[in-house]
Design an enzyme around this catalytic site. Structure first.
Site, mmCIF file in Angstrom:
data_model
loop_
_atom_site.group_PDB
_atom_site.id
_atom_site.type_symbol
_atom_site.label_atom_id
_atom_site.label_comp_id
_atom_site.label_asym_id
_atom_site.label_seq_id
_atom_site.Cartn_x
_atom_site.Cartn_y
_atom_site.Cartn_z
ATOM 1 N N LYS A 1 -14.412 -4.029 -0.746
ATOM 2 C CA LYS A 1 -15.618 -3.900 0.088
ATOM 3 C C LYS A 1 -16.589 -5.044 -0.187
ATOM 4 O O LYS A 1 -17.200 -5.572 0.734
ATOM 5 C CB LYS A 1 -16.308 -2.563 -0.166
ATOM 6 C CG LYS A 1 -15.595 -1.390 0.470
ATOM 7 C CD LYS A 1 -16.485 -0.168 0.488
ATOM 8 C CE LYS A 1 -15.792 1.026 1.107
ATOM 9 N NZ LYS A 1 -16.564 2.262 0.987
ATOM 10 N N LYS B 1 -3.504 3.692 10.680
ATOM 11 C CA LYS B 1 -3.949 5.066 10.508
ATOM 12 C C LYS B 1 -5.061 5.352 11.521
ATOM 13 O O LYS B 1 -5.890 4.469 11.779
ATOM 14 C CB LYS B 1 -4.507 5.182 9.086
ATOM 15 C CG LYS B 1 -4.349 6.545 8.450
ATOM 16 C CD LYS B 1 -4.712 6.475 6.992
ATOM 17 C CE LYS B 1 -5.936 7.292 6.734
ATOM 18 N NZ LYS B 1 -6.257 7.525 5.349
ATOM 19 N N LYS C 1 -12.046 6.160 11.620
ATOM 20 C CA LYS C 1 -13.374 6.042 12.230
ATOM 21 C C LYS C 1 -13.692 4.612 12.615
ATOM 22 O O LYS C 1 -14.477 4.361 13.509
ATOM 23 C CB LYS C 1 -14.439 6.454 11.208
ATOM 24 C CG LYS C 1 -14.404 7.891 10.818
ATOM 25 C CD LYS C 1 -15.251 8.081 9.559
ATOM 26 C CE LYS C 1 -15.202 9.513 9.082
ATOM 27 N NZ LYS C 1 -15.560 9.652 7.673
HETATM 28 P P1 AMP Z 1 -12.398 9.036 5.970
HETATM 29 O O1 AMP Z 1 -12.538 9.434 7.411
HETATM 30 O O2 AMP Z 1 -11.555 7.820 5.814
HETATM 31 O O3 AMP Z 1 -13.721 8.984 5.242
HETATM 32 O O4 AMP Z 1 -11.566 10.173 5.259
HETATM 33 C C1 AMP Z 1 -12.034 11.488 5.099
HETATM 34 C C2 AMP Z 1 -10.837 12.373 4.789
HETATM 35 O O5 AMP Z 1 -9.965 12.461 5.929
HETATM 36 C C3 AMP Z 1 -9.964 11.853 3.641
HETATM 37 O O6 AMP Z 1 -9.503 12.979 2.897
HETATM 38 C C4 AMP Z 1 -8.802 11.182 4.335
HETATM 39 O O7 AMP Z 1 -7.621 11.195 3.563
HETATM 40 C C5 AMP Z 1 -8.639 12.041 5.600
HETATM 41 N N1 AMP Z 1 -8.122 11.199 6.694
HETATM 42 C C6 AMP Z 1 -8.790 10.187 7.301
HETATM 43 N N2 AMP Z 1 -8.027 9.628 8.272
HETATM 44 C C7 AMP Z 1 -6.840 10.293 8.271
HETATM 45 C C8 AMP Z 1 -5.627 10.187 9.046
HETATM 46 N N3 AMP Z 1 -5.496 9.300 10.021
HETATM 47 N N4 AMP Z 1 -4.618 11.038 8.763
HETATM 48 C C9 AMP Z 1 -4.748 11.957 7.780
HETATM 49 N N5 AMP Z 1 -5.849 12.116 7.017
HETATM 50 C C10 AMP Z 1 -6.894 11.304 7.249
#
Ligand code: AMP
Length: 346
Positions: A132, A213, A216
């Site tokens: 980051k 993946k 957001k």
């Molecule tokens: P984030 O949105 O990256 O802050 O992630 C928040 C939570 O959602 C974390 O536990 C991630 O592992 C899960 N997560 C985020 N994106 C995915 C995805 N595409 N598939 C599965 N889990 C996800």
């Protein structure tokens, strides 16, 4: 208000999670951006399921959102919006202690005590800090100490288990190291938690680019199904999902990642094995229609409950205030132990 369940705020005594002979778990989510299908299948659904088996604490990590450039009004709005969506998705404040990190000042108090326990070199070695900070101009000091605040978040509640994805493994290891060092130096104070990894880690890929993946920070929303997308938008995104050349419907994640992603989503939504489900479909169009229907089935109750909750923002604030009261109570005890052990007047 057309509520299917009354919007009552749990009272402190009645709402305390059932004492569990088992373990206590904590999950923190950063209130950044809008929640999507990947968040639901990978993080929210497992947490909602776990709250019925295990004493669960969930907090919105708004302090962590300040470690990079941010808009104050956005952080505040995202925090309330994310709390509303999590409640709509099934987080039950009668079962789970659910609160906003900054409303429990013991997080920052313990953070400082742990900064006096962790080393600069340890924080500097964190891969996430390196990645980051490499992309930013004015790196905030808080980005460096982020994993120490995360250690405080976890150690504050004497939790045994922390569900972590691969990207947080190193931070959890640091939490364990700092807890053990503190305990050795100043006497037994913290429970040393262990990481738990989801048995089957649902990994939802972007519908427009199945090599990425779903996330957001995608440049476009075209392949990201947001939890509050209206049904026609969900349908459009699924029907336009990028698939691979070919006609038959087979489950082959290596050779046909787009198709495999759709089958994985279907399997997560309706249950079953993606390779077995594949045999039910003769064409991509037929499969996509089934996935759109299944995803809408997952999102419909979330959308309906969200509409109810959004009519009464005071309710969500009251739930969070009640959760923070409970969290402060248990956190105060840990901070008292840590203050005494490290040499402060108590
Ligand atoms: P984030 O949105 O990256 O802050 O992630 C928040 C939570 O959602 C974390 O536990 C991630 O592992 C899960 N997560 C985020 N994106 C995915 C995805 N595409 N598939 C599965 N889990 C996800």
């Amino acid at each position: 208000m057309t509520t299917s369940a009354p919007l009552t705020v749990p009272t402190a005594a009645a709402a305390r999670p059932q004492p569990s002979p088992g373990v206590r778990r904590i999950t923190g989510l950063q209130p950044t951006g809008r929640l999507h299908l990947g968040n639901l299948l990978g993080a929210i659904r497992p947490t909602v399921a776990a709250q019925y088996r295990t004493e669960t604490i969930v907090f919105l990590a708004d302090l962590h959102a300040l470690t990079v450039a941010h808009q104050p009004n956005e952080v505040r709005a995202n925090t309330l919006a994310q709390a509303t969506t999590l409640l709509a998705a099934g987080l039950d404040p009668d079962r789970t202690t659910f609160y906003v990190q900054s409303q429990v000042p013991q997080h920052t108090e313990l953070h400082y005590l742990l900064e006096c326990t962790a080393g600069y070199g340890e924080a500097h070695r964190m891969i996430q800090f390196r990645e980051k900070s490499a992309t930013q101009q004015n790196v905030r000091l808080s980005l460096l100490s982020y994993p120490v605040l995360m250690a405080a978040d976890i150690l504050l509640h004497d939790v045994h288990e922390v569900p972590v994805g691969a990207d947080q493994g190193q931070h959890l290891e640091l939490t364990r190291t700092v807890a053990q060092r503190f305990n050795t130096r100043y006497g037994d104070t913290f429970v040393v938690p262990r990481a738990v990894h989801p048995a089957v880690s649902a990994r939802v890929m972007d519908l427009a680019d199945p090599t990425r993946k779903m996330g957001k920070s995608a440049e476009s929303d075209a392949g990201v199904v947001l939890l509050l997308d209206p049904p026609e938008v969900v349908r459009r995104k699924v029907m336009r999902a990028v698939t691979d050349p070919g006609r038959t419907v087979d489950y082959d994640p290596q050779a046909r990642p787009g198709l495999a992603n759709l089958l994985d989503i279907l399997a997560a939504a309706v249950g079953g094995d993606p390779a077995v489900l594949a045999a039910d479909y003769r064409s991509y169009a037929q499969l996509k229609a089934a996935v759109a229907e299944a995803v809408d089935g997952l999102l419909r109750p979330v959308r309906l409950r969200h509409t109810e909750l959004a009519r009464d923002p005071g309710y969500v604030r009251r739930v969070l205030a009640e959760g923070a009261d409970r969290a402060r109570e248990s956190a105060a005890d840990t901070v008292y132990r840590a203050r005494r052990a490290i040499g402060l007047l108590t």
